[in-house]
Design an enzyme around this catalytic site. Structure first.
Site, PDB file in Angstrom:
ATOM      1  CB  SER A  66      -1.330  -0.156   1.048  1.00 47.95           C
ATOM      2  OG  SER A  66      -0.295   0.213   1.883  1.00 47.95           O
ATOM      3  CE  LYS A 108      -2.287   1.793   5.819  1.00 52.85           C
ATOM      4  NZ  LYS A 108      -2.176   0.977   4.451  1.00 52.85           N
TER       5      LYS A 108
END
Length: 158
Positions: A66, A108
């Site tokens: 990701s 993230k």
């Protein structure tokens, strides 16, 4: 050459404890016990490691794709936990998020801070009404999904 002052070694000047020679001999005996010293050093090292990992830095391993292209699967990082006691989290900062399962951590990128308006229109992220340039997202990971506008709540980051 004397190791300790003469008054302590002979017990003069009101010294009621053991002499320095006895203390030195006791020190030499405990010094020969290398296992005790090794165990002491091991315990001190373990305590220091626990304090560092709990409050300062934590090693993590990237799982998944990701965060491509900057972070790849199986990369290893040290997360600085201490810095956020002195500075605030800003846009474009990478951070670690711990959802319900504390065994898992997610790395993230922050794109919105509290009070920001965030909307996705056919794959284009709009932050406070302005299109966000996401040069870090490879073309093969772009999509055309949409999301209604939200306002980022206090103490939250997106």
């Amino acid at each position: 050459m004397e190791w300790f002052p003469h008054t302590q070694a002979t017990g003069r000047s009101g010294s009621t404890g053991t002499g320095a020679a006895d203390a030195f001999a006791e020190y030499r005996l405990s010094d020969s016990n290398g296992m005790g010293l090794w165990l002491r050093d091991l315990l001190i090292s373990a305590a220091a490691s626990i304090l560092i990992i709990t409050f300062l830095y934590q090693p993590v391993r990237v799982e998944g794709t990701s965060m491509l292209p900057r972070l790849e699967d199986s990369d290893r990082l040290f997360i600085n936990k201490f810095v956020y006691h002195f500075s605030s989290i800003e846009r474009a900062t990478c951070g670690v998020r711990y959802p319900r399962d504390l065994e898992k951590s997610y790395i993230k990128r922050v794109i919105a801070v509290p009070g920001d308006r965030l909307r996705i229109d056919h794959g284009q992220v709009l932050l406070n009404g302005v299109a966000l340039k996401e040069g870090y997202v490879p073309e093969e990971f772009r999509d055309t999904r949409s999301m209604a506008e939200i306002v980022v709540p206090e103490s939250s980051f997106l």
